[in-house]
Design a protein around this motif. Structure first.
Motif, PDB file in Angstrom:
ATOM      1  N   ASP A 114     -74.425-104.871   7.594  1.00 54.78           N
ATOM      2  CA  ASP A 114     -75.361-105.356   8.613  1.00 54.78           C
ATOM      3  C   ASP A 114     -76.489-106.181   7.990  1.00 54.78           C
ATOM      4  O   ASP A 114     -77.389-106.628   8.700  1.00 54.78           O
ATOM      5  N   ILE A 115     -76.457-106.369   6.681  1.00 55.17           N
ATOM      6  CA  ILE A 115     -77.501-107.128   5.991  1.00 55.17           C
ATOM      7  C   ILE A 115     -77.415-108.589   6.414  1.00 55.17           C
ATOM      8  O   ILE A 115     -76.342-109.187   6.409  1.00 55.17           O
ATOM      9  N   GLU A 116     -78.541-109.181   6.796  1.00 57.36           N
ATOM     10  CA  GLU A 116     -78.579-110.577   7.232  1.00 57.36           C
ATOM     11  C   GLU A 116     -78.946-111.529   6.088  1.00 57.36           C
ATOM     12  O   GLU A 116     -78.547-112.678   6.098  1.00 57.36           O
ATOM     13  N   GLU A 117     -79.716-111.036   5.111  1.00 52.60           N
ATOM     14  CA  GLU A 117     -80.171-111.910   4.029  1.00 52.60           C
ATOM     15  C   GLU A 117     -80.263-111.102   2.739  1.00 52.60           C
ATOM     16  O   GLU A 117     -80.654-109.935   2.755  1.00 52.60           O
ATOM     17  N   PHE A 118     -79.900-111.741   1.608  1.00 59.05           N
ATOM     18  CA  PHE A 118     -79.904-111.081   0.307  1.00 59.05           C
ATOM     19  C   PHE A 118     -80.405-112.071  -0.740  1.00 59.05           C
ATOM     20  O   PHE A 118     -79.969-113.223  -0.761  1.00 59.05           O
ATOM     21  N   SER A 119     -81.335-111.662  -1.595  1.00 58.36           N
ATOM     22  CA  SER A 119     -81.837-112.502  -2.681  1.00 58.36           C
ATOM     23  C   SER A 119     -81.766-111.728  -3.988  1.00 58.36           C
ATOM     24  O   SER A 119     -81.992-110.519  -4.027  1.00 58.36           O
ATOM     25  N   TYR A 120     -81.456-112.461  -5.086  1.00 60.44           N
ATOM     26  CA  TYR A 120     -81.364-111.852  -6.410  1.00 60.44           C
ATOM     27  C   TYR A 120     -81.869-112.862  -7.425  1.00 60.44           C
ATOM     28  O   TYR A 120     -81.463-114.021  -7.407  1.00 60.44           O
ATOM     29  N   GLU A 121     -82.781-112.437  -8.290  1.00 56.45           N
ATOM     30  CA  GLU A 121     -83.299-113.298  -9.357  1.00 56.45           C
ATOM     31  C   GLU A 121     -83.140-112.566 -10.678  1.00 56.45           C
ATOM     32  O   GLU A 121     -83.410-111.376 -10.783  1.00 56.45           O
ATOM     33  N   HIS A 122     -82.686-113.334 -11.716  1.00 54.21           N
ATOM     34  CA  HIS A 122     -82.526-112.751 -13.041  1.00 54.21           C
ATOM     35  C   HIS A 122     -82.569-113.879 -14.064  1.00 54.21           C
ATOM     36  O   HIS A 122     -81.784-114.815 -13.992  1.00 54.21           O
ATOM     37  N   GLU A 123     -83.487-113.796 -15.020  1.00 53.19           N
ATOM     38  CA  GLU A 123     -83.609-114.759 -16.119  1.00 53.19           C
ATOM     39  C   GLU A 123     -83.616-116.202 -15.635  1.00 53.19           C
ATOM     40  O   GLU A 123     -82.922-117.065 -16.167  1.00 53.19           O
ATOM     41  N   GLY A 124     -84.389-116.491 -14.608  1.00 53.22           N
ATOM     42  CA  GLY A 124     -84.523-117.862 -14.122  1.00 53.22           C
ATOM     43  C   GLY A 124     -83.439-118.317 -13.157  1.00 53.22           C
ATOM     44  O   GLY A 124     -83.527-119.398 -12.591  1.00 53.22           O
ATOM     45  N   SER A 125     -82.408-117.538 -12.957  1.00 52.35           N
ATOM     46  CA  SER A 125     -81.355-117.870 -11.999  1.00 52.35           C
ATOM     47  C   SER A 125     -81.632-117.149 -10.694  1.00 52.35           C
ATOM     48  O   SER A 125     -82.109-116.016 -10.692  1.00 52.35           O
ATOM     49  N   LYS A 126     -81.333-117.817  -9.584  1.00 49.43           N
ATOM     50  CA  LYS A 126     -81.560-117.228  -8.268  1.00 49.43           C
ATOM     51  C   LYS A 126     -80.281-117.310  -7.453  1.00 49.43           C
ATOM     52  O   LYS A 126     -79.573-118.301  -7.483  1.00 49.43           O
ATOM     53  N   VAL A 127     -80.014-116.265  -6.711  1.00 47.66           N
ATOM     54  CA  VAL A 127     -78.908-116.242  -5.758  1.00 47.66           C
ATOM     55  C   VAL A 127     -79.510-115.798  -4.435  1.00 47.66           C
ATOM     56  O   VAL A 127     -80.179-114.772  -4.371  1.00 47.66           O
ATOM     57  N   LYS A 128     -79.281-116.583  -3.384  1.00 40.85           N
ATOM     58  CA  LYS A 128     -79.784-116.241  -2.068  1.00 40.85           C
ATOM     59  C   LYS A 128     -78.639-116.372  -1.084  1.00 40.85           C
ATOM     60  O   LYS A 128     -77.994-117.415  -1.008  1.00 40.85           O
ATOM     61  N   LEU A 129     -78.356-115.311  -0.338  1.00 40.55           N
ATOM     62  CA  LEU A 129     -77.255-115.288   0.621  1.00 40.55           C
ATOM     63  C   LEU A 129     -77.823-115.023   2.007  1.00 40.55           C
ATOM     64  O   LEU A 129     -78.659-114.144   2.173  1.00 40.55           O
ATOM     65  N   LYS A 130     -77.366-115.791   3.000  1.00 41.98           N
ATOM     66  CA  LYS A 130     -77.768-115.592   4.390  1.00 41.98           C
ATOM     67  C   LYS A 130     -76.538-115.651   5.258  1.00 41.98           C
ATOM     68  O   LYS A 130     -75.669-116.488   5.053  1.00 41.98           O
ATOM     69  N   LYS A 131     -76.477-114.775   6.235  1.00 37.61           N
ATOM     70  CA  LYS A 131     -75.395-114.828   7.209  1.00 37.61           C
ATOM     71  C   LYS A 131     -75.750-115.873   8.256  1.00 37.61           C
ATOM     72  O   LYS A 131     -76.903-116.025   8.629  1.00 37.61           O
TER      73      LYS A 131
END
Length: 164
Positions: A18-35
């Protein structure tokens, strides 16, 4: 940095939750997911029998990183309802479709090209990361479904293939 396969696993988990949005940052890299809010049918790969999966909203992945060399990425193979039972090679990510590694070189494949499972058929560029897409099946390219430089979505058909 996360590998493409790890990102795909996260996308699947987000799709099933049911998650609508997810963000992850690590060592200068970013991942952002949105439904997305619109529903689009998604077809899962089946070994022989081809059946559509449940309708789910796709997840858009945005990956920020700088890597000069192309990565090999597996493309999903989806069945079609074509009378000749052609299969489709679909985009495993959101990005820009390129038929060749550079503008002055010939396309990886064209209509009539014979491909094997490990044949690179195109590149999908996402956030300046050039990902080589492999056919993942043996057959003959019967149609190129997108134009060079066109934006493609996750799961969008790129090629029609007549399997061997």
């Amino acid at each position: 940095m996360l590998k493409i396969q790890e990102i795909r696993e996260i996308i699947k988990l987000i799709d099933q939750s049911d998650i609508e949005e997810f963000s992850y940052e690590h060592e200068g890299s970013k991942v952002k997911l949105k439904k997305r809010t619109a529903t689009v049918p998604v077809v899962e790969q089946q070994p022989i029998v081809q059946q559509p999966a449940a309708v789910q909203p796709p997840v858009q992945a945005v990956v920020e990183a700088s890597a000069p060399a192309p990565e090999k990425v597996e493309a999903k193979v989806e069945g079609t309802t074509n009378k000749e039972n052609y299969l489709q090679i679909v985009s495993p990510m959101v990005g820009t479709f390129y038929q060749s590694p550079s503008p002055d070189t010939p396309a990886y494949v064209q209509v009539g090209s014979q491909v094997k499972a490990d044949t690179v058929v195109c590149i999908v560029e996402a956030m300046k990361l050039f990902n080589e897409i492999e056919a993942e099946l043996d057959g003959e390219i019967v149609e190129v479904l997108v134009k060079d430089g066109e934006l493609v979505e996750y799961g969008q058909p790129l090629f029609s293939v007549k399997p061997r």
